[in-house]
Design an enzyme around this catalytic site. Sequence first.
Site, PDB file in Angstrom:
ATOM      1  N   ASP A  57       0.848  -1.192   0.000  1.00  9.84           N
ATOM      2  CA  ASP A  57       0.000   0.000   0.000  1.00  9.84           C
ATOM      3  C   ASP A  57       0.885   1.245   0.000  1.00  9.84           C
ATOM      4  O   ASP A  57       1.515   1.566   1.003  1.00  9.84           O
ATOM      5  CB  ASP A  57      -0.902  -0.025   1.240  1.00  9.84           C
ATOM      6  N   GLU A 137      31.120  11.365   1.275  1.00  8.21           N
ATOM      7  CA  GLU A 137      31.855  11.275   2.540  1.00  8.21           C
ATOM      8  C   GLU A 137      30.898  11.602   3.686  1.00  8.21           C
ATOM      9  O   GLU A 137      30.942  12.692   4.261  1.00  8.21           O
ATOM     10  CB  GLU A 137      33.044  12.237   2.544  1.00  8.21           C
ATOM     11  N   GLU A 139      29.333  12.047   7.209  1.00  5.46           N
ATOM     12  CA  GLU A 139      29.778  12.166   8.605  1.00  5.46           C
ATOM     13  C   GLU A 139      28.589  11.916   9.528  1.00  5.46           C
ATOM     14  O   GLU A 139      27.428  12.098   9.139  1.00  5.46           O
ATOM     15  CB  GLU A 139      30.352  13.562   8.851  1.00  5.46           C
ATOM     16  N   GLU A 194      36.288  12.725  13.375  1.00  7.66           N
ATOM     17  CA  GLU A 194      36.179  14.035  12.736  1.00  7.66           C
ATOM     18  C   GLU A 194      36.487  15.155  13.739  1.00  7.66           C
ATOM     19  O   GLU A 194      36.919  14.909  14.861  1.00  7.66           O
ATOM     20  CB  GLU A 194      34.785  14.208  12.123  1.00  7.66           C
ATOM     21  N   GLU A 201      33.768   9.776  10.526  1.00 11.74           N
ATOM     22  CA  GLU A 201      33.617   9.636   9.080  1.00 11.74           C
ATOM     23  C   GLU A 201      34.190   8.298   8.639  1.00 11.74           C
ATOM     24  O   GLU A 201      35.261   7.895   9.093  1.00 11.74           O
ATOM     25  CB  GLU A 201      34.334  10.775   8.348  1.00 11.74           C
ATOM     26  N   HIS A 250      30.295  15.581   1.812  1.00 11.89           N
ATOM     27  CA  HIS A 250      30.980  16.037   0.602  1.00 11.89           C
ATOM     28  C   HIS A 250      30.849  14.968  -0.469  1.00 11.89           C
ATOM     29  O   HIS A 250      31.050  13.778  -0.192  1.00 11.89           O
ATOM     30  CB  HIS A 250      32.456  16.303   0.888  1.00 11.89           C
ATOM     31  N   ARG A 322      39.383  24.898   0.887  1.00 14.87           N
ATOM     32  CA  ARG A 322      38.081  24.295   1.141  1.00 14.87           C
ATOM     33  C   ARG A 322      37.021  25.311   1.524  1.00 14.87           C
ATOM     34  O   ARG A 322      35.961  24.937   2.018  1.00 14.87           O
ATOM     35  CB  ARG A 322      38.220  23.236   2.246  1.00 14.87           C
ATOM     36  N   GLU A 340      34.466  18.091  -6.277  1.00 17.71           N
ATOM     37  CA  GLU A 340      33.886  17.766  -4.968  1.00 17.71           C
ATOM     38  C   GLU A 340      32.919  18.871  -4.571  1.00 17.71           C
ATOM     39  O   GLU A 340      33.328  20.009  -4.354  1.00 17.71           O
ATOM     40  CB  GLU A 340      34.991  17.633  -3.914  1.00 17.71           C
ATOM     41  N   ARG A 342      30.808  20.380  -1.757  1.00 19.46           N
ATOM     42  CA  ARG A 342      31.003  20.271  -0.309  1.00 19.46           C
ATOM     43  C   ARG A 342      29.773  20.650   0.520  1.00 19.46           C
ATOM     44  O   ARG A 342      29.792  20.545   1.741  1.00 19.46           O
ATOM     45  CB  ARG A 342      32.192  21.151   0.096  1.00 19.46           C
TER      46      ARG A 342
END
Length: 451
Positions: A57, A137, A139, A194, A201, A250, A322, A340, A342
């Site tokens: 359902d 990645e 976390e 981390e 991570e 990321h 970063r 990447e 982020r």
Amino acid sequence: MTTEQLTASEEEVIAEINENNVDFLRLQFTDILGTVKNVSIPARQAEKAFTEGIYFDGSSIEGFVRIQESDMRLVPDPETFAILPWRQKDGNAAGRLICDVYDTSTGEPFEGDPRRVLKNALERAEELGYTINAAPEPEFFLFEEDEEGSATTKTNDAGGYFDVAPKDLASDVRRDIIYGLEDMGFDVEASHHEVAEGQHEINFTYDDALSTADNVATFRTVVRAIAAQHDLHATFMPKPIPRINGSGMHTHISLFTEDGENAFHDDEDEFNLSETAKQFLAGVLEHAPAITAVANPTVNSYKRLVPGYEAPVYVAWSDRNRSALIRKPAARVPAASRIELRSPDPSCNPYLALAVMIHAGLDGIESGLDCPEPVRENIYEFDEQKREEYGIDTLPSNLGEAVDALEEDEVVYDALGEHVAPKFVEAKRQEFEEYLVDVSQWELDRYLETY
């Protein structure tokens, strides 16, 4: 419907079921919000599941169908079979199969199935001559439980980035999680503590985009189940503790041509990025505000996306730092060239998040968008005037702004499909409106006795 013969891969699954004494199968799928759902069947029904599907359902599933059109059918993907490592007892085991959802009225794949939404994106890429690989990645935090077994926000360690015991008390938990993931077919690359206390991570290898989305959904289930065996609560909530780093996801992504070459790599380019890669990157930047509604889908997501906690809020790219939304990681070999993104966090629906990233990037390629120059300075140190000089915009500051951006962006909105897009917007509008009329403990502490 007519019964079909088993394929070779389906026969292999049934053989594994018999060899491992699997007594129950969990047929797994997700709703549009990314919550993993499952229908459990006796393992003896495996052949029927493959040849006929299992009916359920759909009206009770978030964002699926109305009451009057509720019957849906689950069709297992035999490539996703795995034995659940925490569910082996008295010589018996339980298995898992990820399913595609079908509309019983048409017999066609259900367009409200998030896995279907991602498959649509991959089909668009295939039409352009590309396959897509991705690697997230994710976390997460590990918290202690109270006497009733409910989650707290008390971490079980005082570790920091890459710490080891005795500060990182969760190394044994991560080890058991890794063993569980490997039992389910994951190729784990690394794990570490981390930045924040209680934050971790675990990275697994690059894979095709559909397998990657399946893996993220599985990863969250495995982490929670094995943490619970240690009397801990694992959460992928982006910002469970104020004033410390939140949890991101990321996401690395690259395109490959039909002959297996990385379409993102160019030896002659300063950044080793091809024109295709730069156009894809430009597309993601162009549609970043709308992507944010899907990749950062909760009110709490925007407690992470603030300056000062290493979370990307500035719409720019860089090959050196970063602080930008997109980073071009160093690649030792051409096959590893990638970008990447982020901003995503692990509360997102991985199927929908990857789908909108892919459509945005492909739009950049098809439109021939020009890629801006990389920003090699630390954007976190820029004032507003300098950001304006560089033409750097910021991501939406809350879920309401992000949903506005989604509705205004035809490419990303259409990427979700005619079924998912309006239901996703409706759900997120309701969530944000409920948040706006709530009164937080911070407000009570701040104002109740002052005014």
